[in-house]
Design a protein around this motif. Structure first.
Motif, PDB file in Angstrom:
ATOM      1  N   ARG A 168       0.864  -1.345  -0.074  1.00  0.00           N
ATOM      2  CA  ARG A 168      -0.166   0.094   0.044  1.00  0.00           C
ATOM      3  C   ARG A 168       0.767   1.311  -0.107  1.00  0.00           C
ATOM      4  O   ARG A 168       0.504   2.233  -0.780  1.00  0.00           O
ATOM      5  N   LEU A 169       1.811   1.131   0.711  1.00  0.00           N
ATOM      6  CA  LEU A 169       2.810   2.436   0.837  1.00  0.00           C
ATOM      7  C   LEU A 169       3.428   2.969  -0.369  1.00  0.00           C
ATOM      8  O   LEU A 169       3.485   4.084  -0.423  1.00  0.00           O
ATOM      9  N   PHE A 170       3.572   1.947  -1.164  1.00  0.00           N
ATOM     10  CA  PHE A 170       4.066   2.386  -2.636  1.00  0.00           C
ATOM     11  C   PHE A 170       3.136   2.562  -3.700  1.00  0.00           C
ATOM     12  O   PHE A 170       3.311   2.836  -4.940  1.00  0.00           O
ATOM     13  N   ALA A 171       1.919   2.163  -3.516  1.00  0.00           N
ATOM     14  CA  ALA A 171       1.039   1.845  -4.537  1.00  0.00           C
ATOM     15  C   ALA A 171       0.380   3.234  -5.099  1.00  0.00           C
ATOM     16  O   ALA A 171       0.492   4.112  -4.275  1.00  0.00           O
ATOM     17  N   LEU A 172       0.165   3.596  -6.184  1.00  0.00           N
ATOM     18  CA  LEU A 172      -0.195   4.703  -6.807  1.00  0.00           C
ATOM     19  C   LEU A 172      -1.622   5.097  -6.266  1.00  0.00           C
ATOM     20  O   LEU A 172      -2.556   4.358  -5.782  1.00  0.00           O
ATOM     21  N   GLY A 173      -1.826   6.403  -6.015  1.00  0.00           N
ATOM     22  CA  GLY A 173      -2.988   6.791  -5.375  1.00  0.00           C
ATOM     23  C   GLY A 173      -4.265   6.384  -5.817  1.00  0.00           C
ATOM     24  O   GLY A 173      -5.258   5.975  -5.237  1.00  0.00           O
ATOM     25  N   ARG A 174      -4.285   6.589  -7.297  1.00  0.00           N
ATOM     26  CA  ARG A 174      -5.569   6.149  -8.101  1.00  0.00           C
ATOM     27  C   ARG A 174      -5.892   4.785  -7.922  1.00  0.00           C
ATOM     28  O   ARG A 174      -7.101   4.382  -7.599  1.00  0.00           O
ATOM     29  N   PHE A 175      -4.812   3.898  -7.805  1.00  0.00           N
ATOM     30  CA  PHE A 175      -5.086   2.552  -7.657  1.00  0.00           C
ATOM     31  C   PHE A 175      -5.778   2.374  -6.480  1.00  0.00           C
ATOM     32  O   PHE A 175      -6.787   1.472  -6.253  1.00  0.00           O
ATOM     33  N   LYS A 176      -5.360   3.240  -5.243  1.00  0.00           N
ATOM     34  CA  LYS A 176      -5.752   2.564  -4.061  1.00  0.00           C
ATOM     35  C   LYS A 176      -7.293   2.971  -3.993  1.00  0.00           C
ATOM     36  O   LYS A 176      -8.205   2.520  -3.333  1.00  0.00           O
ATOM     37  N   ARG A 177      -7.517   4.314  -4.497  1.00  0.00           N
ATOM     38  CA  ARG A 177      -9.067   4.892  -4.701  1.00  0.00           C
ATOM     39  C   ARG A 177      -9.833   3.722  -5.297  1.00  0.00           C
ATOM     40  O   ARG A 177     -11.059   3.575  -4.958  1.00  0.00           O
ATOM     41  N   GLU A 178      -9.371   3.250  -6.652  1.00  0.00           N
ATOM     42  CA  GLU A 178     -10.113   2.422  -7.325  1.00  0.00           C
ATOM     43  C   GLU A 178     -10.112   0.987  -7.026  1.00  0.00           C
ATOM     44  O   GLU A 178     -10.622   0.199  -7.797  1.00  0.00           O
ATOM     45  N   PHE A 179      -9.443   0.561  -5.988  1.00  0.00           N
ATOM     46  CA  PHE A 179      -9.283  -0.717  -5.733  1.00  0.00           C
ATOM     47  C   PHE A 179     -10.630  -1.485  -5.101  1.00  0.00           C
ATOM     48  O   PHE A 179     -10.738  -1.045  -4.020  1.00  0.00           O
ATOM     49  N   VAL A 180     -10.880  -2.266  -5.657  1.00  0.00           N
ATOM     50  CA  VAL A 180     -12.201  -3.034  -5.331  1.00  0.00           C
ATOM     51  C   VAL A 180     -11.965  -4.402  -5.469  1.00  0.00           C
ATOM     52  O   VAL A 180     -12.229  -5.086  -6.404  1.00  0.00           O
ATOM     53  N   PRO A 181     -11.424  -5.113  -4.450  1.00  0.00           N
ATOM     54  CA  PRO A 181     -11.001  -6.499  -4.735  1.00  0.00           C
ATOM     55  C   PRO A 181     -12.567  -7.646  -5.022  1.00  0.00           C
ATOM     56  O   PRO A 181     -12.480  -8.487  -5.092  1.00  0.00           O
ATOM     57  N   GLU A 182     -13.676  -6.891  -4.567  1.00  0.00           N
ATOM     58  CA  GLU A 182     -14.689  -7.521  -4.591  1.00  0.00           C
ATOM     59  C   GLU A 182     -15.104  -7.789  -6.259  1.00  0.00           C
ATOM     60  O   GLU A 182     -15.855  -8.829  -6.406  1.00  0.00           O
ATOM     61  N   ASN A 183     -14.133  -7.006  -6.980  1.00  0.00           N
ATOM     62  CA  ASN A 183     -14.499  -7.637  -8.315  1.00  0.00           C
ATOM     63  C   ASN A 183     -13.646  -8.459  -8.965  1.00  0.00           C
ATOM     64  O   ASN A 183     -13.650  -8.952 -10.208  1.00  0.00           O
ATOM     65  N   VAL A 184     -13.193  -9.255  -8.157  1.00  0.00           N
ATOM     66  CA  VAL A 184     -12.266 -10.494  -8.448  1.00  0.00           C
ATOM     67  C   VAL A 184     -13.161 -11.374  -9.329  1.00  0.00           C
ATOM     68  O   VAL A 184     -14.648 -11.599  -8.780  1.00  0.00           O
ATOM     69  N   PHE A 185     -12.734 -12.210 -10.239  1.00  0.00           N
ATOM     70  CA  PHE A 185     -13.547 -13.180 -10.811  1.00  0.00           C
ATOM     71  C   PHE A 185     -12.739 -14.365 -11.092  1.00  0.00           C
ATOM     72  O   PHE A 185     -11.631 -14.398 -11.012  1.00  0.00           O
TER      73      PHE A 185
END
Ligand SMILES: [Zn+2]
Ligand SMILES: [Zn+2]
Length: 421
Positions: A185-202
Motif C-alpha cells: 500500500r505504501l508504494f501504490a499509486l494513489g489512483r489504484f488505492k482509490r479504485e481498488f475493489v477486490p470484490e470485483n475478482v472473478f
C-alpha cells in the motif's frame, strides 16, 4: 585446437556416445520415431445426453460448492464428485513404460473449422440455446431455466480431459488480494488505492497441459578446477591471478517427470506487451493429482479460457524444460569444479510422454493503469491460496522509501514487480 585432458574421475564413454548428432541425424531419428499416436479416451460417457443431472433427484441445477470441492444439487442439496482422472485413466503409473507421444482425447489437435458456438435443443422445453465456448461451458435456457452443458469434446480446445475444481471461495480470494495489496500500500499509486475493489475478482479456469514423461539428456562442456591463486603488485594496485585445470566434461542423466504443467493458451505463454509479466506461472504449482473427469457443472458461475496450443507446438518447450531439469540433476556431480562449469552442447532424448488437457482454477483481480495502459493482475491459486501480482507503483514514493532504512526491502520488492513488466 588441442584436445583438452579428460577428467580422470570421469567414466569413459564408448565412442558411439561421443559427439552430439548432426541436424540430419536428428531429423532422421525423429522420422524413424514417428508412429501413430495412441490416445486415451476421456469423454465422460455419463453426460452423453447433454444434461448434467443430479443422481438423486434429476435436477439440472448443479454447481460447484468450493468449500467442499464437490458438485452440489441446488434443489435437493445432494453432493458428489466426478472420478479423479489419475485413477480413472491410469495416469498415476507407467510413466517409465511410455513410448512415443500419448495424447488424451481432450488434448487432441484443435481444428480451425470448428465453431466455438454450440447450439443445444433444450431438453426441458425444446427451445434452442447457444453457448459460446470461448468463455463459458454452460447456459441457462431463457424459457424454462434448465441448465445446458457442453459435455462432448468438441475439437476447438474448449473441453479438456479434466478439471481441477475451485477450492478457495470468493471471500477467501478477496481476503488474499486485499492482504497482498495492503502490504504494498505504501508504494501504490494513489489512483489504484482509490479504485481498488477486490470484490470485483472473478474466477477463471485457465487451460493447461499436464505432462508425464521419461527422458535422457546429455551435456558436453568444460569444467575448471582452481590449482593456484596469487596476488601481484602492479603499480598501486594488487592484481589477483588464478591458475586452473580445464577438463572436458560429459554428463548423462535419465529421469522421469510426473505432472509437469504447461500453459495451453498462447496469449498467456507469450508475454503480451500491454500486460504485466506472466504472473500465473508464479502461483504454480497446482495439486493436479486431484483433477477430476470433465463435467461442465464445475464451471457454472466461472469463466473459462479455451486452449489454443497443440501438443506438437509445445514439444520444443517441453524439451527445454526437460533439459533444464536434467542440468539440475547433474549439478551434484560437479562440486569439484570450483571455478565453474560451462556447458557447450546438450542433447535430449524424450523416450515417451503423455499429455492431458486440464482446466486449472485461478481467482483474478485486474486493474488497468490509465497513465500507461498497463494491465495489472493479482492472481490467486484457487487451490493453495498462493497469491502474486503486480500493482501500479508510485515512483516518487519508492524513491522516498529507499531513503528510510527498514522499508527499503519492501520497496525493492515492489520495484522488482514493476520492473518485470
Ligand atoms: Zn438433487
Ligand atoms: Zn428450456
Amino acid at each position: 585446437m588441442a584436445q583438452l585432458p579428460h577428467d580422470p574421475d570421469e567414466p569413459r564413454r564408448p565412442a558411439f556416445d561421443g559427439p552430439p548428432p548432426t541436424l540430419e541425424e536428428e531429423l532422421a531419428a525423429a522420422q524413424a520415431g514417428a508412429e501413430p499416436t495412441p490416445s486415451i479416451e476421456t469423454v465422460n460417457e455419463e453426460l452423453r445426453d447433454g444434461l448434467n443431472r443430479c443422481p438423486k433427484c434429476g435436477s439440472t441445477d448443479i454447481q460447484l460448492r468450493a468449500s467442499t470441492g464437490q458438485l452440489v444439487c441446488l434443489f435437493c442439496r445432494h453432493e458428489w464428485q466426478e472420478e479423479r482422472v489419475e485413477e480413472e485413466f491410469g495416469l498415476g503409473h507407467g510413466i517409465e513404460e511410455l513410448e512415443g507421444t500419448v495424447i488424451a482425447s481432450g488434448a487432441a489437435d484443435i481444428r480451425a473449422d470448428v465453431a466455438d458456438v454450440v447450439t443445444f435443443k433444450c431438453g426441458g422445453c425444446g427451445a434452442e440455446v447457444s453457448v459460446d465456448t470461448t468463455h463459458a461451458m454452460n447456459a441457462r435456457c431463457h424459457w424454462c431455466r434448465h441448465t445446458l452443458n457442453v459435455n462432448e469434446q468438441i475439437p476447438n480446445g474448449a473441453v479438456p480431459d479434466a478439471v481441477l475444481p475451485f477450492k478457495l471461495t470468493k471471500e477467501e480470494a478477496i481476503t488474499r488480494i486485499r492482504d497482498f495489496a495492503g502490504r504494498r500500500r505504501l508504494f501504490a499509486l494513489g489512483r489504484f488505492k482509490r479504485e481498488f475493489v477486490p470484490e470485483n475478482v472473478f474466477g477463471v479456469y485457465l487451460p493447461y497441459l499436464v505432462i508425464d514423461a521419461h527422458a535422457e539428456s546429455q551435456y558436453w562442456g568444460q569444467g575448471e578446477v582452481q590449482t593456484r591463486r596469487w596476488t601481484e603488485k602492479q603499480g598501486d594496485n594488487n592484481v589477483t591471478y588464478y591458475a586452473a585445470d580445464v577438463y572436458q566434461l560429459e554428463r548423462r542423466v535419465a529421469y522421469v517427470v510426473d505432472d509437469l504443467t504447461m500453459e495451453g493458451s498462447s496469449e498467456r505463454a507469450t508475454i503480451a506487451k500491454d500486460n504485466t509479466n506472466n504472473i500465473i506461472n508464479t502461483i504454480l504449482p497446482f495439486d493436479t493429482k486431484n483433477a477430476v473427469q470433465w463435467n461442465s457443472s464445475y464451471l457454472v458461475g466461472f469463466n473459462s479460457e479455451k486452449r489454443d496450443l497443440n501438443v506438437e507446438a509445445l514439444k520444443p518447450k517441453l524439451e527445454d524444460q526437460l533439459l533444464s531439469i536434467g542440468r539440475s540433476q547433474v549439478q551434484g556431480s560437479l562440486q569439484k569444479f570450483n571455478r565453474g562449469v560451462r556447458w557447450e552442447q546438450e542433447k535430449i532424448d524424450v523416450g515417451g510422454s503423455r499429455w492431458v488437457a486440464m482446466y486449472l482454477p485461478v481467482w483474478l483481480y485486474s486493474y488497468r493503469q490509465r497513465s500507461n495502459g498497463l494491465l495489472h493482475y493479482i492472481a490467486v491459486n484457487a487451490r493453495t491460496g498462493e497469491t502474486m501480482g503486480s500493482i501500479p507503483v508510485s515512483h516518487p514514493k519508492l524513491l522516498l522509501a529507499s531513503l528510510t532504512v527498514g522499508t527499503v526491502l519492501e520497496g525493492v520488492a515492489a520495484a522488482l514487480l514493476v520492473a518485470s513488466a
